[in-house]
Design an enzyme around this catalytic site. Structure first.
Site, PDB file in Angstrom:
ATOM      1  CG  ASP A  21      -1.968   1.040   1.199  1.00  0.00           C
ATOM      2  OD1 ASP A  21      -2.408   1.411   0.098  1.00  0.00           O
ATOM      3  OD2 ASP A  21      -2.374   1.518   2.279  1.00  0.00           O
ATOM      4  N   GLY A  22       0.346   2.312  -0.633  1.00  0.00           N
ATOM      5  CA  GLY A  22       1.002   3.611  -0.568  1.00  0.00           C
ATOM      6  C   GLY A  22       1.664   4.056  -1.854  1.00  0.00           C
ATOM      7  CG  ASN A  23       2.279   1.331  -4.940  1.00  0.00           C
ATOM      8  OD1 ASN A  23       3.471   1.124  -4.853  1.00  0.00           O
ATOM      9  ND2 ASN A  23       1.377   0.381  -4.726  1.00  0.00           N
ATOM     10  NE  ARG A  25      -1.599   6.600   1.117  1.00  0.00           N
ATOM     11  CZ  ARG A  25      -1.966   5.827   2.132  1.00  0.00           C
ATOM     12  NH1 ARG A  25      -2.035   6.337   3.350  1.00  0.00           N
ATOM     13  NH2 ARG A  25      -2.252   4.559   1.937  1.00  0.00           N
ATOM     14  CD1 TRP A  26       7.582   6.453  -2.421  1.00  0.00           C
ATOM     15  CD2 TRP A  26       7.165   6.733  -4.607  1.00  0.00           C
ATOM     16  NE1 TRP A  26       8.796   6.481  -3.078  1.00  0.00           N
ATOM     17  CE2 TRP A  26       8.560   6.653  -4.421  1.00  0.00           C
ATOM     18  CE3 TRP A  26       6.665   6.912  -5.891  1.00  0.00           C
ATOM     19  CZ2 TRP A  26       9.463   6.723  -5.480  1.00  0.00           C
ATOM     20  CZ3 TRP A  26       7.557   6.993  -6.954  1.00  0.00           C
ATOM     21  CH2 TRP A  26       8.937   6.903  -6.750  1.00  0.00           C
ATOM     22  CB  SER A  66      -8.840  -4.515  -3.660  1.00  0.00           C
ATOM     23  OG  SER A  66     -10.195  -4.739  -3.389  1.00  0.00           O
ATOM     24  CG  ASN A  69      -7.651  -1.405  -5.988  1.00  0.00           C
ATOM     25  OD1 ASN A  69      -6.696  -2.143  -5.791  1.00  0.00           O
ATOM     26  ND2 ASN A  69      -8.123  -0.598  -5.036  1.00  0.00           N
ATOM     27  NE  ARG A  72      -7.726   2.749  -6.228  1.00  0.00           N
ATOM     28  CZ  ARG A  72      -6.497   2.411  -5.837  1.00  0.00           C
ATOM     29  NH1 ARG A  72      -5.487   2.457  -6.710  1.00  0.00           N
ATOM     30  NH2 ARG A  72      -6.264   2.045  -4.589  1.00  0.00           N
ATOM     31  NE  ARG A 184      -2.884  -1.249   4.430  1.00  0.00           N
ATOM     32  CZ  ARG A 184      -4.116  -1.235   3.986  1.00  0.00           C
ATOM     33  NH1 ARG A 184      -4.957  -2.162   4.390  1.00  0.00           N
ATOM     34  NH2 ARG A 184      -4.523  -0.323   3.138  1.00  0.00           N
ATOM     35  CB  SER A 192      -7.583  -3.720   2.771  1.00  0.00           C
ATOM     36  OG  SER A 192      -7.399  -2.456   3.398  1.00  0.00           O
TER      37      SER A 192
END
Length: 235
Positions: A21-23, A25-26, A66, A69, A72, A184, A192
């Site tokens: 997780d966090g791609n 936001r990175w 997921s 996803n 989106r 995670r 999740s």
């Protein structure tokens, strides 16, 4: 080398699972495109799997995408599908063992033909390999998996209502050890929906790094924390 737990001396850590997780936001923090975040995340997946092989694990799992996803925005879904499809090819080419894609049929429902072709390639080309198994969650939903497994268990010819349901036989991870450690990234403290049934006795490790920044040192740190846990399994 294999990592042992404290509560059961000599018992190896057999399976590690990652929620990558966090791609996005990175990417946002660096002012680059979301697609760039996905690509750097894909590289981190390959590095994590490589380190898991060096550790001598039987299995490693990564939650890439997921089923939710797919809801989106269209451009982001297209970018994610493209990166994941490429990653499936790369993981298959590098893997020493079978690659299993966990998707519960969601890919067909969303018409992701590129992903379906990549899934077929990855699973077919690695089917006869006997090294570390790799499970990749792509369009995966843990609730759906449990529902499907329970339905198959109660409708199998040898079903006996007086004995325990053989749900494990029908899970997407059937035949593999349940994860000992689930990691995670991005600071979120939840599963999740990933491997909900299989996570029963796993150590949960939450890391504040965004997934593209996750590296070998971070995994070694998580393993050290896991090894310090007292896992008595109710005894």
């Amino acid at each position: 080398m294999t990592i042992s737990t404290r509560s059961t001396p000599g018992a190896p850590t057999r399976h590690i699972a990652f929620i990558a997780d966090g791609n996005r936001r990175w990417a946002e923090a660096r002012g680059v495109s979301t697609a760039s975040g996905f690509r750097h995340g894909a590289l981190a997946v390959r590095q994590a799997l490589g380190h898991c092989r060096e550790l001598g694990l039987e299995a490693a799992s990564v939650f890439l995408m997921s089923s939710r996803n797919f809801h989106r925005n269209t451009a982001e879904v297209a970018a994610l599908v493209h990166v994941v499809a490429e990653l499936l090819h790369e993981v298959a080419d590098e893997s020493t063992g079978p690659v299993r894609v966990l998707h519960n049929g969601a890919l067909r429902g969303h018409g992701a033909q590129q992903l379906l072709e990549a899934v077929e390639y990855a699973e077919a080309i690695t089917a006869q390999r006997d090294g570390m198994a790799v499970c990749l969650g792509v369009g995966y939903n843990g609730h759906d998996e449990i529902r499907r497994a329970a339905q198959q268990a109660v409708t199998c010819p040898e079903y006996d209502p007086t004995v325990k349901l053989p749900i494990e036989r029908y899970l997407t991870t059937a035949g593999l050890p349940d994860p000992d450690l689930i990691i995670r990234t991005s600071g979120e403290r939840r599963l999740s929906g990933f491997l909900l049934w299989q996570a029963c006795d796993a150590t949960l490790h939450f890391d504040d790094r965004w997934w593209p920044d996750y590296n070998q040192a971070a995994l070694d740190q998580a393993l050290s924390v896991h090894a310090a846990q007292r896992r008595a399994f109710g005894r």
